[in-house]
Design a protein around this motif. Structure first.
Motif, mmCIF file in Angstrom:
data_model
loop_
_atom_site.group_PDB
_atom_site.id
_atom_site.type_symbol
_atom_site.label_atom_id
_atom_site.label_comp_id
_atom_site.label_asym_id
_atom_site.label_seq_id
_atom_site.Cartn_x
_atom_site.Cartn_y
_atom_site.Cartn_z
ATOM 1 N N ILE A 58 31.178 36.733 52.028
ATOM 2 C CA ILE A 58 31.592 37.901 51.254
ATOM 3 C C ILE A 58 33.092 37.751 51.053
ATOM 4 C CG2 ILE A 58 31.773 40.409 51.192
ATOM 5 C CD1 ILE A 58 29.339 40.426 53.172
ATOM 6 N N VAL A 59 33.505 37.747 49.792
ATOM 7 C CA VAL A 59 34.897 37.499 49.447
ATOM 8 C C VAL A 59 35.512 38.766 48.874
ATOM 9 C CG1 VAL A 59 36.494 36.039 48.151
ATOM 10 C CG2 VAL A 59 34.283 35.101 48.907
ATOM 11 N N MET A 60 36.545 39.280 49.552
ATOM 12 C CA MET A 60 37.270 40.440 49.052
ATOM 13 C C MET A 60 38.224 39.967 47.956
ATOM 14 S SD MET A 60 38.098 42.469 52.580
ATOM 15 C CE MET A 60 38.471 41.014 53.546
ATOM 16 N N ALA A 61 38.181 40.640 46.796
ATOM 17 C CA ALA A 61 38.992 40.211 45.657
ATOM 18 C C ALA A 61 39.443 41.421 44.857
ATOM 19 C CB ALA A 61 38.173 39.269 44.775
ATOM 20 N N SER A 62 40.496 41.230 44.076
ATOM 21 C CA SER A 62 41.007 42.322 43.237
ATOM 22 C C SER A 62 40.046 42.597 42.083
ATOM 23 C CB SER A 62 42.384 41.952 42.683
ATOM 24 O OG SER A 62 42.254 40.917 41.723
ATOM 25 N N ASN A 63 40.181 43.746 41.491
ATOM 26 C CA ASN A 63 39.347 44.131 40.361
ATOM 27 C C ASN A 63 39.519 43.147 39.203
ATOM 28 O OD1 ASN A 63 37.469 46.047 39.185
ATOM 29 N ND2 ASN A 63 39.136 46.513 37.766
ATOM 30 N N SER A 64 40.758 42.702 38.964
ATOM 31 C CA SER A 64 40.980 41.752 37.861
ATOM 32 C C SER A 64 40.292 40.419 38.129
ATOM 33 C CB SER A 64 42.474 41.556 37.605
ATOM 34 O OG SER A 64 43.113 41.002 38.730
ATOM 35 N N MET A 65 40.262 39.978 39.384
ATOM 36 C CA MET A 65 39.547 38.739 39.723
ATOM 37 C C MET A 65 38.053 38.921 39.504
ATOM 38 S SD MET A 65 41.295 37.456 43.254
ATOM 39 C CE MET A 65 43.018 37.760 43.557
ATOM 40 N N LEU A 66 37.527 40.060 39.951
ATOM 41 C CA LEU A 66 36.086 40.309 39.856
ATOM 42 C C LEU A 66 35.615 40.416 38.414
ATOM 43 C CD1 LEU A 66 35.740 42.878 42.773
ATOM 44 C CD2 LEU A 66 34.985 40.490 42.779
ATOM 45 N N THR A 67 36.408 41.053 37.559
ATOM 46 C CA THR A 67 35.990 41.213 36.159
ATOM 47 C C THR A 67 36.142 39.923 35.353
ATOM 48 O OG1 THR A 67 38.169 42.104 35.554
ATOM 49 C CG2 THR A 67 36.428 43.704 36.120
ATOM 50 N N ALA A 68 36.875 38.943 35.885
ATOM 51 C CA ALA A 68 37.068 37.661 35.194
ATOM 52 C C ALA A 68 35.944 36.672 35.479
ATOM 53 C CB ALA A 68 38.410 37.048 35.591
ATOM 54 N N MET A 69 35.026 37.012 36.391
ATOM 55 C CA MET A 69 33.949 36.079 36.752
ATOM 56 C C MET A 69 32.591 36.677 36.434
ATOM 57 S SD MET A 69 33.859 36.368 40.945
ATOM 58 C CE MET A 69 35.604 36.310 41.195
ATOM 59 N N ARG A 70 31.608 35.807 36.382
ATOM 60 C CA ARG A 70 30.224 36.196 36.152
ATOM 61 C C ARG A 70 29.355 35.526 37.204
ATOM 62 N NH1 ARG A 70 32.622 39.273 33.774
ATOM 63 N NH2 ARG A 70 32.929 39.496 31.568
ATOM 64 N N VAL A 71 28.200 36.129 37.487
ATOM 65 C CA VAL A 71 27.237 35.508 38.390
ATOM 66 C C VAL A 71 26.877 34.140 37.817
ATOM 67 C CG1 VAL A 71 24.882 35.652 39.315
ATOM 68 C CG2 VAL A 71 26.345 37.679 39.301
ATOM 69 N N GLY A 72 26.915 33.113 38.656
ATOM 70 C CA GLY A 72 26.624 31.750 38.243
ATOM 71 C C GLY A 72 27.861 30.906 38.017
ATOM 72 N N ASP A 73 29.030 31.555 37.819
ATOM 73 C CA ASP A 73 30.264 30.796 37.651
ATOM 74 C C ASP A 73 30.559 29.988 38.905
ATOM 75 O OD1 ASP A 73 30.807 31.792 35.120
ATOM 76 O OD2 ASP A 73 32.318 33.234 35.794
ATOM 77 N N PHE A 74 31.123 28.798 38.724
ATOM 78 C CA PHE A 74 31.594 27.989 39.842
ATOM 79 C C PHE A 74 33.066 28.321 40.041
ATOM 80 C CE2 PHE A 74 33.036 24.271 42.163
ATOM 81 C CZ PHE A 74 31.977 24.024 43.015
ATOM 82 N N VAL A 75 33.422 28.789 41.237
ATOM 83 C CA VAL A 75 34.789 29.240 41.499
ATOM 84 C C VAL A 75 35.398 28.501 42.688
ATOM 85 C CG1 VAL A 75 34.373 31.551 40.558
ATOM 86 C CG2 VAL A 75 34.039 31.157 43.000
ATOM 87 N N THR A 76 36.718 28.450 42.683
ATOM 88 C CA THR A 76 37.491 27.992 43.825
ATOM 89 C C THR A 76 38.320 29.170 44.287
ATOM 90 O OG1 THR A 76 37.627 25.756 42.950
ATOM 91 C CG2 THR A 76 39.216 26.343 44.640
ATOM 92 N N VAL A 77 38.290 29.449 45.578
ATOM 93 C CA VAL A 77 38.996 30.596 46.142
ATOM 94 C C VAL A 77 40.126 30.112 47.041
ATOM 95 C CG1 VAL A 77 38.781 32.659 47.599
ATOM 96 C CG2 VAL A 77 36.890 31.989 46.076
ATOM 97 N N ASP A 78 41.336 30.564 46.740
ATOM 98 C CA ASP A 78 42.482 30.370 47.630
ATOM 99 C C ASP A 78 42.658 31.682 48.373
ATOM 100 O OD1 ASP A 78 42.987 27.827 46.740
ATOM 101 O OD2 ASP A 78 44.572 28.422 45.369
ATOM 102 N N GLY A 79 42.811 31.606 49.679
ATOM 103 C CA GLY A 79 42.955 32.837 50.437
ATOM 104 C C GLY A 79 42.940 32.588 51.916
ATOM 105 N N SER A 80 42.327 33.522 52.634
ATOM 106 C CA SER A 80 42.321 33.433 54.086
ATOM 107 C C SER A 80 40.980 33.885 54.650
ATOM 108 C CB SER A 80 43.457 34.269 54.673
ATOM 109 O OG SER A 80 43.379 35.596 54.207
ATOM 110 N N VAL A 81 40.735 33.474 55.884
ATOM 111 C CA VAL A 81 39.532 33.845 56.613
ATOM 112 C C VAL A 81 39.826 35.151 57.334
ATOM 113 C CG1 VAL A 81 37.937 33.162 58.440
ATOM 114 C CG2 VAL A 81 38.909 31.425 56.900
#
Length: 155
Positions: free
Chosen positions: A45-68
């Motif tokens: 489960i990846v916590m993300a900003s609203n702008s990040m979430l609205t820029a993606m769609r189910v099925g998109d291949f993403v790379t996440v920079d962040g922290s555990v």
């Protein structure tokens, strides 16, 4: 494989998808929950900003920079949506985080909602120990077990 700025995977001693030092995940988006500010990928489960979430769609291949944050929970500082089409069992994926369980008798580990078969990576002498680990491999079925051929501890 080219995922945004990611080329291949390389984390510590693991090699295959090259991701930056702060990359914690490269995989398909399985579910987006804008109300709660999260998306699901690779059993995490990846916590993300609203702008990040609205820029993606189910099925998109993403790379996440962040922290555990905790087992199965990641925090995204940045999400890059790739033009790579995810193909179960063929597209290489990457996940990094806290292990919630290790079953050395069966060669599996759990990271949140993801089961990892790490037996193929044992040839390099890299068996999971401790709590922080990275895995590279494929998932033959969407939502299934990650078959890891490269693994490494996170320092």
């Amino acid at each position: 494989i080219s995922v945004g700025d990611a080329q291949g995977i390389s984390v510590g001693d693991a090699a295959g998808i090259s991701v930056g030092d702060s990359s914690v995940l490269a995989g398909p988006v399985e579910r987006i929950d804008i109300v709660n500010g999260v998306f699901h990928s690779m059993g995490q489960i990846v916590m993300a900003s609203n702008s990040m979430l609205t820029a993606m769609r189910v099925g998109d291949f993403v790379t996440v920079d962040g922290s555990v944050v905790s087992p199965g929970w990641l925090y995204a500082d940045a999400v890059a949506v790739s033009d790579v089409s995810y193909v179960p069992g063929a597209t290489r994926v990457f996940v990094s985080g806290m292990l919630s369980a290790i079953d050395s008798a069966n060669g599996t580990a759990r990271m949140g909602g993801l089961t990892i078969d790490y037996t193929a990576s044992l040839a390099s002498g890299r068996a999971p120990y401790g709590s922080m680990w990275s895995f590279v491999g494929t998932r033959p079925q969407s939502g299934g077990v990650l078959v890891s051929d490269r693994s490494g501890s996170i320092r």
